[in-house]
Write an enzyme that holds these catalytic residues in place. Sequence first.
Site, PDB file in Angstrom:
ATOM      1  CG  HIS A 104      -1.872  -1.073   1.380  1.00 42.54           C
ATOM      2  ND1 HIS A 104      -1.951  -1.886   2.490  1.00 42.54           N
ATOM      3  CD2 HIS A 104      -2.841  -1.505   0.532  1.00 42.54           C
ATOM      4  CE1 HIS A 104      -2.925  -2.758   2.325  1.00 42.54           C
ATOM      5  NE2 HIS A 104      -3.476  -2.567   1.150  1.00 42.54           N
ATOM      6  CE  LYS A 107     -10.494  -8.532   1.872  1.00 46.32           C
ATOM      7  NZ  LYS A 107      -9.495  -7.585   1.380  1.00 46.32           N
ATOM      8  NE  ARG A 131      -2.357  -7.606  -4.382  1.00 48.33           N
ATOM      9  CZ  ARG A 131      -3.006  -8.314  -3.483  1.00 48.33           C
ATOM     10  NH1 ARG A 131      -2.383  -8.722  -2.406  1.00 48.33           N
ATOM     11  NH2 ARG A 131      -4.278  -8.621  -3.655  1.00 48.33           N
ATOM     12  CB  SER A 180      -3.933  -6.894   4.922  1.00 50.97           C
ATOM     13  OG  SER A 180      -3.717  -5.648   4.301  1.00 50.97           O
TER      14      SER A 180
HETATM   15  N1  COA Z   1       0.234  -4.134  -2.406  1.00 53.33           N
HETATM   16  C1  COA Z   1       0.048  -5.131  -1.539  1.00 53.33           C
HETATM   17  N2  COA Z   1      -1.171  -5.571  -1.157  1.00 53.33           N
HETATM   18  C2  COA Z   1      -2.232  -4.951  -1.689  1.00 53.33           C
HETATM   19  C3  COA Z   1      -2.116  -3.897  -2.586  1.00 53.33           C
HETATM   20  C4  COA Z   1      -0.822  -3.486  -2.942  1.00 53.33           C
HETATM   21  N3  COA Z   1      -0.620  -2.493  -3.804  1.00 53.33           N
HETATM   22  N4  COA Z   1      -3.345  -3.500  -2.933  1.00 53.33           N
HETATM   23  C5  COA Z   1      -4.190  -4.283  -2.268  1.00 53.33           C
HETATM   24  N5  COA Z   1      -3.520  -5.152  -1.510  1.00 53.33           N
HETATM   25  C6  COA Z   1      -4.075  -6.219  -0.690  1.00 53.33           C
HETATM   26  C7  COA Z   1      -4.911  -5.730   0.452  1.00 53.33           C
HETATM   27  O1  COA Z   1      -4.170  -5.643   1.641  1.00 53.33           O
HETATM   28  C8  COA Z   1      -5.945  -6.814   0.538  1.00 53.33           C
HETATM   29  O2  COA Z   1      -5.412  -7.881   1.302  1.00 53.33           O
HETATM   30  P1  COA Z   1      -6.388  -8.855   2.099  1.00 53.33           P
HETATM   31  O3  COA Z   1      -7.337  -9.441   1.104  1.00 53.33           O
HETATM   32  O4  COA Z   1      -5.459  -9.832   2.650  1.00 53.33           O
HETATM   33  O5  COA Z   1      -7.087  -7.981   3.116  1.00 53.33           O
HETATM   34  C9  COA Z   1      -6.113  -7.322  -0.879  1.00 53.33           C
HETATM   35  O6  COA Z   1      -4.951  -6.939  -1.536  1.00 53.33           O
HETATM   36  C10 COA Z   1      -7.292  -6.756  -1.595  1.00 53.33           C
HETATM   37  O7  COA Z   1      -7.204  -5.351  -1.582  1.00 53.33           O
HETATM   38  P2  COA Z   1      -8.389  -4.466  -2.132  1.00 53.33           P
HETATM   39  O8  COA Z   1      -8.848  -5.025  -3.430  1.00 53.33           O
HETATM   40  O9  COA Z   1      -7.980  -3.062  -2.086  1.00 53.33           O
HETATM   41  O10 COA Z   1      -9.560  -4.793  -1.134  1.00 53.33           O
HETATM   42  P3  COA Z   1      -9.784  -4.188   0.260  1.00 53.33           P
HETATM   43  O11 COA Z   1     -10.595  -5.162   1.025  1.00 53.33           O
HETATM   44  O12 COA Z   1      -8.535  -3.728   0.889  1.00 53.33           O
HETATM   45  O13 COA Z   1     -10.681  -2.905  -0.074  1.00 53.33           O
HETATM   46  C11 COA Z   1     -12.753  -1.767  -0.547  1.00 53.33           C
HETATM   47  C12 COA Z   1     -11.900  -3.021  -0.764  1.00 53.33           C
HETATM   48  C13 COA Z   1     -12.943  -1.496   0.943  1.00 53.33           C
HETATM   49  C14 COA Z   1     -12.070  -0.580  -1.211  1.00 53.33           C
HETATM   50  C15 COA Z   1     -14.106  -2.033  -1.230  1.00 53.33           C
HETATM   51  O14 COA Z   1     -14.688  -3.180  -0.653  1.00 53.33           O
HETATM   52  C16 COA Z   1     -15.058  -0.850  -1.105  1.00 53.33           C
HETATM   53  O15 COA Z   1     -14.997   0.069  -1.896  1.00 53.33           O
HETATM   54  N6  COA Z   1     -15.933  -0.919  -0.080  1.00 53.33           N
HETATM   55  C17 COA Z   1     -16.931   0.147   0.149  1.00 53.33           C
HETATM   56  C18 COA Z   1     -18.312  -0.339  -0.329  1.00 53.33           C
HETATM   57  C19 COA Z   1     -18.378  -0.214  -1.838  1.00 53.33           C
HETATM   58  O16 COA Z   1     -18.451   0.880  -2.405  1.00 53.33           O
HETATM   59  N7  COA Z   1     -18.378  -1.357  -2.530  1.00 53.33           N
HETATM   60  C20 COA Z   1     -18.381  -1.327  -3.971  1.00 53.33           C
HETATM   61  C21 COA Z   1     -19.704  -1.759  -4.492  1.00 53.33           C
HETATM   62  S1  COA Z   1     -19.847  -3.521  -4.367  1.00 53.33           S
END
Ligand code: COA
Length: 160
Positions: A17, A41, A90, A128
């Site tokens: 991140h 999650k 990624r 994460s």
């Molecule tokens: N480097 C390393 N790890 C990364 C990364 C990077 N550049 N980018 C993402 N990751 C990891 C994250 O840590 C996460 O790990 P985990 O699955 O072990 O927790 C995984 O990759 C997925 O990341 P991401 O796709 O960003 O998902 P997220 O759960 O962190 O975030 C939200 C998702 C919260 C942004 C999304 O659910 C959201 O927008 N929620 C609000 C409600 C909404 O509007 N939903 C959309 C309509 S369905």
Amino acid sequence: MKIAVYPGSFDPITNGHLDIIKRGTKIFDKVIVAILVNVDKKGLFSVEERKELILKATKDIEGIEVIDFDGLLVDLLKEKEINVILKGLRNSTDFEYENTMDKINKKLNKDVETIFMISESEKSYISSSAVKQICRFGGEIDGMVPDSIKDDIEKKMRCK
Ligand code: COA
């Protein structure tokens, strides 16, 4: 002023991140790091703890703001009057997922655009969940999380 929202669960923030945040601030005048809820999650760190970790890990980076928001990402963007999302990619799995998310967000607000940055290859294995799992079983998370918050994460996971 060019502003982007960098959304995620950040449970906890990792070096992956941090890489995207740092590179984002070179392109945008401001990057808003937004802690949102992923309903799929079950979080480990509280939102307050996640925020503290992000603030500590990014204290030397200029041009960022850290917020949390309980709702749809498009509603946060509307509230902030911003239409750019910043995300990291990624691998092809991320691409498939983000491709759908982009379409969902566009369905909710057609003016929203997502800018994708390819993760540095040495950070593309980090997640994460991997950090939490390794830490829980006493493994070494060096290099996966910012040095400034490694102790905090280890303490929380009780591996210290
Ligand atoms: N480097 C390393 N790890 C990364 C990364 C990077 N550049 N980018 C993402 N990751 C990891 C994250 O840590 C996460 O790990 P985990 O699955 O072990 O927790 C995984 O990759 C997925 O990341 P991401 O796709 O960003 O998902 P997220 O759960 O962190 O975030 C939200 C998702 C919260 C942004 C999304 O659910 C959201 O927008 N929620 C609000 C409600 C909404 O509007 N939903 C959309 C309509 S369905």
